[in-house]
Design a protein around this motif. Structure first.
Motif, PDB file in Angstrom:
ATOM      1  N   LEU A  35     -18.868 -48.807  -2.887  1.00 46.00           N
ATOM      2  CA  LEU A  35     -18.059 -46.767  -3.199  1.00 46.00           C
ATOM      3  C   LEU A  35     -18.883 -46.344  -3.710  1.00 46.00           C
ATOM      4  O   LEU A  35     -19.247 -45.305  -3.208  1.00 46.00           O
ATOM      5  CB  LEU A  35     -16.833 -47.798  -3.604  1.00 46.00           C
ATOM      6  CG  LEU A  35     -16.084 -45.530  -3.704  1.00 46.00           C
ATOM      7  CD1 LEU A  35     -15.786 -45.351  -2.357  1.00 46.00           C
ATOM      8  CD2 LEU A  35     -14.599 -45.915  -4.353  1.00 46.00           C
ATOM      9  N   LEU A  36     -19.390 -46.394  -5.150  1.00 46.70           N
ATOM     10  CA  LEU A  36     -20.265 -46.044  -5.932  1.00 46.70           C
ATOM     11  C   LEU A  36     -21.414 -45.627  -4.876  1.00 46.70           C
ATOM     12  O   LEU A  36     -22.477 -44.496  -5.559  1.00 46.70           O
ATOM     13  CB  LEU A  36     -20.335 -46.384  -7.279  1.00 46.70           C
ATOM     14  CG  LEU A  36     -19.607 -46.460  -8.022  1.00 46.70           C
ATOM     15  CD1 LEU A  36     -19.486 -47.079  -9.030  1.00 46.70           C
ATOM     16  CD2 LEU A  36     -18.442 -45.207  -8.615  1.00 46.70           C
ATOM     17  N   ALA A  37     -22.612 -46.995  -4.724  1.00 44.74           N
ATOM     18  CA  ALA A  37     -23.822 -46.869  -4.384  1.00 44.74           C
ATOM     19  C   ALA A  37     -23.647 -45.642  -2.502  1.00 44.74           C
ATOM     20  O   ALA A  37     -24.619 -45.077  -2.440  1.00 44.74           O
ATOM     21  CB  ALA A  37     -24.101 -48.045  -3.596  1.00 44.74           C
ATOM     22  N   THR A  38     -22.620 -45.740  -2.005  1.00 39.89           N
ATOM     23  CA  THR A  38     -21.944 -44.610  -0.756  1.00 39.89           C
ATOM     24  C   THR A  38     -22.249 -43.141  -1.100  1.00 39.89           C
ATOM     25  O   THR A  38     -22.980 -42.706  -0.487  1.00 39.89           O
ATOM     26  CB  THR A  38     -21.051 -45.390   0.137  1.00 39.89           C
ATOM     27  OG1 THR A  38     -20.944 -46.297   0.219  1.00 39.89           O
ATOM     28  CG2 THR A  38     -20.852 -44.223   1.006  1.00 39.89           C
ATOM     29  N   LEU A  41     -26.130 -42.071  -2.612  1.00 41.06           N
ATOM     30  CA  LEU A  41     -26.162 -42.332  -1.170  1.00 41.06           C
ATOM     31  C   LEU A  41     -26.338 -40.897  -0.573  1.00 41.06           C
ATOM     32  O   LEU A  41     -27.123 -40.166   0.366  1.00 41.06           O
ATOM     33  CB  LEU A  41     -26.402 -43.390  -0.051  1.00 41.06           C
ATOM     34  CG  LEU A  41     -26.753 -43.351   0.987  1.00 41.06           C
ATOM     35  CD1 LEU A  41     -28.543 -43.584   0.957  1.00 41.06           C
ATOM     36  CD2 LEU A  41     -26.574 -43.956   2.887  1.00 41.06           C
ATOM     37  N   MET A  42     -25.053 -40.354  -0.307  1.00 37.06           N
ATOM     38  CA  MET A  42     -24.290 -38.945   0.255  1.00 37.06           C
ATOM     39  C   MET A  42     -25.355 -38.402  -0.357  1.00 37.06           C
ATOM     40  O   MET A  42     -25.364 -36.815  -0.126  1.00 37.06           O
ATOM     41  CB  MET A  42     -22.900 -39.355   0.495  1.00 37.06           C
ATOM     42  CG  MET A  42     -22.672 -38.136   0.513  1.00 37.06           C
ATOM     43  SD  MET A  42     -20.908 -37.516   0.388  1.00 37.06           S
ATOM     44  CE  MET A  42     -20.432 -37.146  -1.062  1.00 37.06           C
ATOM     45  N   VAL A 100     -12.900 -38.135  -8.955  1.00 36.91           N
ATOM     46  CA  VAL A 100     -12.363 -38.057  -7.217  1.00 36.91           C
ATOM     47  C   VAL A 100     -12.325 -36.492  -7.068  1.00 36.91           C
ATOM     48  O   VAL A 100     -12.326 -35.832  -6.000  1.00 36.91           O
ATOM     49  CB  VAL A 100     -10.866 -38.460  -7.533  1.00 36.91           C
ATOM     50  CG1 VAL A 100      -9.641 -38.514  -6.344  1.00 36.91           C
ATOM     51  CG2 VAL A 100     -11.007 -40.548  -7.805  1.00 36.91           C
ATOM     52  N   ALA A 101     -12.261 -35.620  -8.088  1.00 33.83           N
ATOM     53  CA  ALA A 101     -12.026 -34.078  -7.647  1.00 33.83           C
ATOM     54  C   ALA A 101     -13.174 -34.064  -7.065  1.00 33.83           C
ATOM     55  O   ALA A 101     -13.624 -33.043  -6.187  1.00 33.83           O
ATOM     56  CB  ALA A 101     -11.393 -33.569  -9.217  1.00 33.83           C
ATOM     57  N   ALA A 102     -14.342 -33.983  -7.488  1.00 34.70           N
ATOM     58  CA  ALA A 102     -15.509 -33.977  -7.015  1.00 34.70           C
ATOM     59  C   ALA A 102     -15.318 -34.610  -5.906  1.00 34.70           C
ATOM     60  O   ALA A 102     -16.824 -33.631  -5.565  1.00 34.70           O
ATOM     61  CB  ALA A 102     -16.407 -34.663  -8.478  1.00 34.70           C
ATOM     62  N   LEU A 103     -15.875 -35.479  -5.466  1.00 36.56           N
ATOM     63  CA  LEU A 103     -15.585 -35.396  -3.880  1.00 36.56           C
ATOM     64  C   LEU A 103     -14.679 -34.780  -2.796  1.00 36.56           C
ATOM     65  O   LEU A 103     -15.158 -34.513  -1.763  1.00 36.56           O
ATOM     66  CB  LEU A 103     -15.227 -37.115  -3.817  1.00 36.56           C
ATOM     67  CG  LEU A 103     -16.540 -38.630  -4.629  1.00 36.56           C
ATOM     68  CD1 LEU A 103     -15.641 -39.458  -4.153  1.00 36.56           C
ATOM     69  CD2 LEU A 103     -17.260 -38.156  -3.508  1.00 36.56           C
ATOM     70  N   VAL A 193     -18.322 -34.994   5.526  1.00 34.00           N
ATOM     71  CA  VAL A 193     -16.614 -34.462   5.320  1.00 34.00           C
ATOM     72  C   VAL A 193     -16.218 -36.147   5.225  1.00 34.00           C
ATOM     73  O   VAL A 193     -15.227 -36.562   4.214  1.00 34.00           O
ATOM     74  CB  VAL A 193     -16.543 -33.393   5.876  1.00 34.00           C
ATOM     75  CG1 VAL A 193     -14.494 -33.286   5.833  1.00 34.00           C
ATOM     76  CG2 VAL A 193     -16.748 -31.882   5.861  1.00 34.00           C
ATOM     77  N   PRO A 194     -15.735 -36.670   5.967  1.00 32.67           N
ATOM     78  CA  PRO A 194     -14.967 -38.104   6.381  1.00 32.67           C
ATOM     79  C   PRO A 194     -16.126 -39.050   5.152  1.00 32.67           C
ATOM     80  O   PRO A 194     -15.008 -39.539   4.773  1.00 32.67           O
ATOM     81  CB  PRO A 194     -15.318 -38.858   7.561  1.00 32.67           C
ATOM     82  CG  PRO A 194     -16.543 -37.685   8.272  1.00 32.67           C
ATOM     83  CD  PRO A 194     -16.933 -36.767   7.342  1.00 32.67           C
ATOM     84  N   VAL A 195     -17.385 -39.451   5.144  1.00 30.12           N
ATOM     85  CA  VAL A 195     -17.256 -40.356   3.837  1.00 30.12           C
ATOM     86  C   VAL A 195     -16.667 -39.671   2.601  1.00 30.12           C
ATOM     87  O   VAL A 195     -16.629 -40.242   1.232  1.00 30.12           O
ATOM     88  CB  VAL A 195     -19.082 -40.005   3.995  1.00 30.12           C
ATOM     89  CG1 VAL A 195     -19.939 -40.859   2.755  1.00 30.12           C
ATOM     90  CG2 VAL A 195     -20.257 -40.301   4.707  1.00 30.12           C
ATOM     91  N   ALA A 196     -16.855 -38.268   2.125  1.00 32.45           N
ATOM     92  CA  ALA A 196     -16.610 -37.755   0.936  1.00 32.45           C
ATOM     93  C   ALA A 196     -15.223 -38.315   1.094  1.00 32.45           C
ATOM     94  O   ALA A 196     -14.618 -38.443  -0.110  1.00 32.45           O
ATOM     95  CB  ALA A 196     -16.711 -36.073   0.303  1.00 32.45           C
ATOM     96  N   ALA A 197     -14.787 -38.253   1.779  1.00 34.27           N
ATOM     97  CA  ALA A 197     -12.421 -37.563   1.776  1.00 34.27           C
ATOM     98  C   ALA A 197     -11.909 -39.323   1.665  1.00 34.27           C
ATOM     99  O   ALA A 197     -12.050 -39.741   0.988  1.00 34.27           O
ATOM    100  CB  ALA A 197     -12.465 -37.719   2.936  1.00 34.27           C
ATOM    101  N   SER A 198     -13.437 -40.417   2.424  1.00 35.24           N
ATOM    102  CA  SER A 198     -12.602 -41.542   2.271  1.00 35.24           C
ATOM    103  C   SER A 198     -13.357 -42.008   1.336  1.00 35.24           C
ATOM    104  O   SER A 198     -12.460 -42.942   0.479  1.00 35.24           O
ATOM    105  CB  SER A 198     -13.488 -42.351   3.263  1.00 35.24           C
ATOM    106  OG  SER A 198     -13.191 -41.612   4.928  1.00 35.24           O
ATOM    107  N   ALA A 199     -14.145 -41.774   0.515  1.00 36.55           N
ATOM    108  CA  ALA A 199     -14.515 -42.082  -0.942  1.00 36.55           C
ATOM    109  C   ALA A 199     -13.243 -41.564  -2.474  1.00 36.55           C
ATOM    110  O   ALA A 199     -13.478 -42.211  -3.029  1.00 36.55           O
ATOM    111  CB  ALA A 199     -16.019 -41.571  -1.361  1.00 36.55           C
TER     112      ALA A 199
END
Length: 554
Positions: A35-38, A41-42, A100-103, A193-199
């Motif tokens: 999760l943190l690496a993703t 990367l984003m 979480v808030a930042a994502l 959007v889907p990457v940040a929201a899922s994380a």
């Protein structure tokens, strides 16, 4: 102890976790790392993926020639200015909460950017993206420090996290070319959007909530640091367009330096400083921050200049230019992965000194490019050499920068570490872009454009090689982490076990305690001993009437 004969002891008194519990914790740690690496990367990918789409965005949204630069600068400005505040906010408000808030904010800003119908709307979205990315990246690195125990686990985690820096920068160019050519420039933003929201949704499940400090903010320090870094990045980002001696460049730079000087004065007197000055008194951390700034300059400059050369001189399309960096990316990731295992045995200093020297050689090789160079011998091979060197350096430099402090300060040192890379990248990119533009402009009249551009790029590569080569003497003189050894094996006790923490901390500075499991010694010659964390059972020996059992704890 009495002279008695004891029965053989097997790991006496150490409470072993059940295999099921160990497996569950291992799976959770892997999930947290992925999760943190993703997220890393984003965030890094977002700094380069937009570059390829800029011409299309300018035509579709209606940007002016000068205004389109703010699609990049708006992100870089807030990103570089808020990294330090982002790391420190995690220490006081809770790293997972801030993460979480930042994502969530990043996902929202990305959606607005993809829907943008005017230049103002897109620039505002990019500014919010940069701000939320700063908080997300700074807290992600501090979560690595607080989630993974010091030693091999943290080394591997930092290795993966650091490898995302090179992967994101290169993948952004390739992915940006694919999206613009086959889908739409808007998906450059929608993709986040889907990457940040899922994380953000997975973070509470995969990442434990670290210890939270008191929510006390150094508001004057936060204001002066943010304004100072922002003005500095703003001034430097415009140097290539306006020149170094104009008011548009010197004014913001001088104002930024004044604000940063004020910030240092405030921090020296503050009881709750945003950035305690002891962070820089440690030679390992201070040296690591300098090296990371040089790394940022080399990495940002290399991708920027190489991309321009491939497109403007060799005539590559954006997609082909992005694909040209795939070998570099693979080598950098492999190098970082190998070094994360080697650092335990070699120490930090030799890896950083060797890695930066190799990167300098690769950049010097790139300076031999000509308008007729082939891709393999002219660009790919030297880029691979640069990738090997940078991959060797990112992991040990990051470990040195974030080690040696208590968990409650991990956000602080993580924020400073990332700020060093970002500000170093902004400064380096401004210098190298100006060198390239000036050299091209001063070519003899009538020089064909490909030759003039190549002269500028190659001169900038020479300067880039000098910049990264400066890290070699810094590593050899400031870094003290040497090959590790157990205490009593001939190594300096203060340097024993780089796997646990950094060294050379100044008097009064917080240091990271060794991370140890609770130990319970059940029986030792008829005595019951209860040990807590921090008690080491270093040797257990079967004794006879003439051999005393030695149970050494500290």
């Amino acid at each position: 102890m009495s002279a008695t004969t004891d029965k053989p002891m097997t790991r006496v008194g150490v409470q072993q976790p059940s295999s099921a519990a160990g497996t569950g914790r291992g799976a959770s740690m892997i999930g947290a790392l992925v999760l943190l690496a993703t997220v890393q990367l984003m965030v890094v990918l977002d700094t380069t993926i937009v570059n390829v789409a800029l011409p299309t965005i300018q035509a579709k949204v209606g940007f002016s020639t000068s205004g389109i630069a703010w699609v990049v600068n708006g992100y870089a400005l807030t990103f570089g200015a808020l990294l330090l505040l982002g790391g420190r906010s995690g220490d006081t408000l809770g790293r997972r909460n801030v993460f979480v808030a930042a994502l969530g904010a990043f996902a929202l800003a990305s959606a607005i950017g993809g829907l943008a119908s005017s230049p103002t709307m897109l620039i505002v979205a990019r500014v919010v993206q940069g701000a939320s990315a700063a908080f997300a990246q700074a807290t992600a690195l501090s979560l690595i420090v607080s989630t993974f125990p010091a030693g091999a686990a943290r080394n591997r985690a930092v290795g993966v996290f650091a490898a995302m820096e090179g992967l994101g920068a290169a993948a952004g160019l390739l992915l940006g070319g694919l999206i613009v050519e086959y889908i739409s420039w808007r998906w450059v933003f929608f993709l986040n959007v889907p990457v940040a929201a899922s994380a953000a949704l997975l973070a509470p499940r995969l990442i434990p909530a670290p210890t939270r400090g008191r929510a006390v903010f150094d508001l004057p320090g936060a204001a002066t640091a943010t304004v100072g870094l922002g003005l500095l990045v703003f001034g430097l980002s415009g140097a290539a367009d306006h020149g170094w001696t104009t008011a548009l460049t010197l004014g913001p730079i001088l104002a930024g330096l004044l604000a940063l000087a004020t910030f240092v004065g405030l921090e020296a007197r503050s009881k709750q400083p945003l950035m305690p000055l002891w962070v820089f008194r440690d030679r390992n951390r201070g040296g690591a921050y300098l090296i990371q700034a040089l790394l940022g300059a080399a990495l940002f400059g290399m991708f920027f200049l190489s991309t321009l050369f491939l497109q403007h001189v060799l005539g590559y399309s954006p997609l082909k230019a992005g694909a040209a960096f795939i070998p570099l990316t693979v080598v950098m990731i492999a190098s970082a992965g190998l070094v994360s295992k080697l650092v335990v045995h070699t120490g930090i200093r030799p890896l950083i000194a060797t890695g930066t020297a190799i990167a300098a050689i690769g950049l010097l090789w790139l300076s031999n490019l000509t308008p007729h160079s082939s891709y393999i011998s002219g660009a790919m091979l030297p880029l691979i050499v640069v990738g090997i060197g940078l991959g060797m350096t990112f992991v040990p430099a990051t470990l040195s920068a974030v080690s040696g402090v208590k968990e409650e300060h991990s956000g602080l040192v993580s924020g400073v570490s990332l700020t060093a890379i970002q500000i170093g990248g902004a400064i380096g990119l401004a210098i190298l872009a100006t060198v390239a533009a000036t050299t091209t402009a001063h070519q003899a009249p009538g020089t064909p454009m490909p030759q003039a551009l190549t002269a500028g790029y190659t001169r900038a590569f020479e300067v880039s090689a000098i910049i990264i080569a400066l890290a070699v003497p810094i590593a050899l003189t400031l870094l003290r982490l040497r090959p590790t050894a157990e205490k009593g094996q001939g190594d300096d006790p203060s340097l024993a076990d780089v796997r646990q923490h950094g060294t050379d901390a100044p008097a009064g500075a917080p240091s990271e305690p060794p991370l140890m499991a609770p130990v319970t010694v059940t029986r030792a010659n008829g005595r019951t001993l209860n040990g807590q964390a921090g008690v080491h059972v270093t040797r257990q020996r079967q004794t006879t009437s003439t051999n005393k059992e030695q149970l050494i704890g500290r």
